[in-house]
Write an enzyme that holds these catalytic residues in place. Structure first.
Site, PDB file in Angstrom:
ATOM      1  CG  ASP A 149      -1.576  -1.183   1.595  1.00 53.56           C
ATOM      2  OD1 ASP A 149      -1.481  -2.146   0.831  1.00 53.56           O
ATOM      3  OD2 ASP A 149      -2.246  -1.205   2.640  1.00 53.56           O
ATOM      4  CD  GLU A 168      -7.031  -5.035   4.058  1.00 55.27           C
ATOM      5  OE1 GLU A 168      -6.505  -5.818   4.852  1.00 55.27           O
ATOM      6  OE2 GLU A 168      -6.715  -4.989   2.858  1.00 55.27           O
TER       7      GLU A 168
HETATM    8  C1  FRU Z   1      -3.857  -3.679   2.720  1.00 58.34           C
HETATM    9  C2  FRU Z   1      -3.217  -4.088   4.025  1.00 58.34           C
HETATM   10  C3  FRU Z   1      -3.567  -3.088   5.107  1.00 58.34           C
HETATM   11  C4  FRU Z   1      -2.440  -3.247   6.080  1.00 58.34           C
HETATM   12  C5  FRU Z   1      -1.273  -3.484   5.155  1.00 58.34           C
HETATM   13  C6  FRU Z   1      -0.209  -4.372   5.718  1.00 58.34           C
HETATM   14  O1  FRU Z   1      -3.204  -4.105   1.587  1.00 58.34           O
HETATM   15  O2  FRU Z   1      -3.623  -5.380   4.374  1.00 58.34           O
HETATM   16  O3  FRU Z   1      -4.830  -3.268   5.665  1.00 58.34           O
HETATM   17  O4  FRU Z   1      -2.259  -2.122   6.874  1.00 58.34           O
HETATM   18  O5  FRU Z   1      -1.800  -4.061   3.980  1.00 58.34           O
HETATM   19  O6  FRU Z   1       0.916  -4.409   4.912  1.00 58.34           O
END
Ligand code: FRU
Length: 577
Positions: A160, A329
């Site tokens: 992300d 998320e």
């Molecule tokens: C989304 C996610 C988020 C988390 C991150 C961990 O892709 O699962 O929810 O903070 O990646 O790397």
């Protein structure tokens, strides 16, 4: 060139030359415990990685104290690539200590299949022979699928985008980074900057794991009026600490996002629900409050604050709305003007073609509560490809622009895509807006002007590995990109059914995961006059120039597509500047 020099330069190109390893002393103390004493003036220890191994646990010890802990897939049989451990930084963590020695205390994982199959004694692992010190790290862009105009991590895994903000002419992009391998692990905020949203410079890692856990996703704001008391213009980052439980924490920067100090009273928000993450902060002018939106399992929680530190619960949103086929998320909350708001909700799994995707809701927001303007549970997707996830926008963007950046991959196969020293890219930046079609509100998605400006205004006659193709459509337009191996991507716009589809089932390398070869299809919400297609080594992003449809997909052709056929339409190809 003499043979010796040729061999030397080949070795240099492959990243195999470091300083002599005589400055590393190896002691194999048991089958599962190795200690390396590094006594060196060099900047880095280059750790040899073999991806098929499982993680070994390394503790870096300096003057009897642990200064960093990390997980690395150390090489047993062969080296896939090296990752740098910055011993200069680690040695500096204890200022009064002048010694150049750090100990790498390694718990070797003997559980994994690759180890047991090889039946190698721990003392014979390739890692101990090939580990080396170096003053430089390999940053050449040599992998064949590495894009030319998309942001990628210089090395290691990325997912992300985090903490996006704009300040004084610079766009800041933090990202979920594994600095020690090209698989998801050791979550840290990497940091890159750009003045044009296209050319990025890696600034190093900005926020590293600590006693609360690794550093998951979040956002950043520019605190212009010093609400938090860290100084006017301080940059405040909010992230999820992922340890025994997921908690929201903050850190602040008084040097424009280069370095961060963690807030002494962390955590700032806790929950007894295991999935509680990815805080996003916005300023809400009418109530003069900051608003924090954070995902919790399958809904969003909203909080407000005057000082960016103490947060009051306001409301929940989500039950009965949109897709609940996965965990919610990476939220965002966007003021689109004229009382219209968009709540962005990334979801995994549950995307329209499997795996992860970005849904959103349109409605109103009064500083306390988001009210969705639709009763139905129909899901609106921001992008209709398979590789658009964790999309959020930049804080403080000029002229109220809503500039969004996706992670261009999918959790179904992100760890298997055929790249090596790095994994994953961001999509091109997009400007989001709002429009209505047949009485329903939607989020519009257009390539940011900066992405368009990366290309020459003079069209060329042929397709290149990184180009933009503008296609004037007719009632049915079929666009095919292909190469001499007959690997191809077929895109079909059909005005009658109001759809656009992209077929990547024969696009090249597709067999690394059964979920990769797909045809993705989007509703176009009316007619499309012009398609803008961005091609870059291993991705194809297609936009309706009017913003009603976007589709982002990865492709891995064994050689670049160099043929373009357009049936029922007119195409112009623009080279990268
Ligand atoms: C989304 C996610 C988020 C988390 C991150 C961990 O892709 O699962 O929810 O903070 O990646 O790397």
């Amino acid at each position: 060139m003499c043979i010796r020099r040729l061999i030397m330069s080949l070795l240099l190109m492959s990243g195999f030359i470091g300083l002599t390893a005589q400055d590393i002393e190896v002691s194999t103390l048991s089958d599962s415990y190795v200690m390396l004493r590094v006594s060196s003036d060099a900047h880095y220890v280059l750790l040899p990685v073999e991806e098929s191994q499982s993680n070994d646990r390394i503790r870096v010890i300096k003057n009897n104290g642990v200064v960093e802990e990390l997980n690395v897939r150390l090489a047993v049989n062969k080296v896939d690539y090296y990752v740098p451990l910055d011993i200069r930084r680690l040695a500096a963590t204890q200022r009064d200590d002048k010694s150049k020695t750090v100990l790498l205390d390694i718990i070797v994982n003997r559980e994994n299949t690759a180890n047991s199959a090889s039946k190698l004694a721990t003392s014979d692992f390739a890692a101990w022979k090939l580990i080396k010190t170096s003053n430089t790290i390999e940053t050449d862009n040599r992998e064949k699928f590495r894009p030319l105009y998309h942001h990628t991590p210089v090395y290691g895994w990325m997912n992300d985008p985090n903490g996006l903000f704009y300040k004084d002419g610079v766009w800041h992009l933090y990202f979920q980074h594994n600095p020690y391998g090209s698989q998801w692990e050791n979550m840290t905020w990497g940091h890159s900057t750009s003045t044009d949203l296209v050319n990025w410079k890696f600034e190093g890692d900005a926020i590293r794991p600590d006693a609360f856990g690794t550093i998951f996703s979040g956002s950043a704001v520019v605190d212009k009026d010093n609400a938090a008391g860290f100084g006017r213009g301080a940059v405040i980052a909010y992230y999820t600490s992922a340890g025994k439980s997921q908690m929201q924490c903050m850190a602040y920067s008084t040097d424009d996002g280069k370095t961060f100090t963690k807030y002494e009273d962390n955590p700032i928000l806790v929950s007894d629900i295991p999935d509680f993450r990815d805080p996003h902060i916005i300023w809400y002018k009418p109530t003069k409050r900051w608003v924090l939106i954070v995902s919790e399992k399958q809904h969003m929680k909203l909080f407000s604050s005057k000082n960016l530190k103490d947060w009051t619960f306001e409301s929940d949103f989500g039950e009965g709305y949109g897709s609940h086929a996965g965990v919610w998320e990476c939220p965002d909350l966007l003021d689109m003007g004229n009382g219209k708001w968009v709540l962005v909700c990334n979801i995994n799994p549950g995307g329209p073609f499997g795996g992860s995707a970005t849904q959103y809701f349109t409605g109103t927001f009064d500083g306390h509560k988001f009210t969705c303007d639709a009763d139905s549970v129909a899901t609106k997707w921001m992008d209709w490809g398979k590789d658009h996830y964790a999309t959020v926008t930049f804080d403080n963007a000029p002229n109220g622009r809503k500039v969004a950046l996706p992670w261009m991959s999918n959790w179904q196969y992100a760890s298997q895509v055929p790249t090596k020293q790095y994994r994953s890219a961001n999509g091109i930046p997009r400007d989001l807006g709002y429009f209505e079609y047949k009485g329903t509100g939607y989020c519009s998605v257009k390539p940011s002007p900066e992405a368009i400006m990366a290309f020459s205004q003079k069209a060329q006659s042929h397709v290149t590995p990184a180009c933009r193709i503008d296609v004037q459509t007719r009632s049915r337009t079929v666009i095919t990109l292909s190469n001499s191996k007959d690997e191809r991507v077929t895109m079909t716009y059909d005005a009658k059914s109001e759809t656009f589809a992209m077929d990547r089932t024969k696009s090249g390398q597709t067999d690394f995961n059964a979920n990769f070869p797909v045809l993705t299809k989007a509703p176009t919400l009316g007619k499309i006059k012009m398609l803008q297609i961005f091609v870059d080594k291993s991705s194809i992003e297609v936009f309706d120039a009017d913003g009603k449809m976007a589709m982002t997909n990865l492709v891995f052709p064994s050689e670049p597509y160099n043929r373009l056929a357009v049936n029922g339409g007119k195409a112009k190809v623009y080279p990268l500047k």
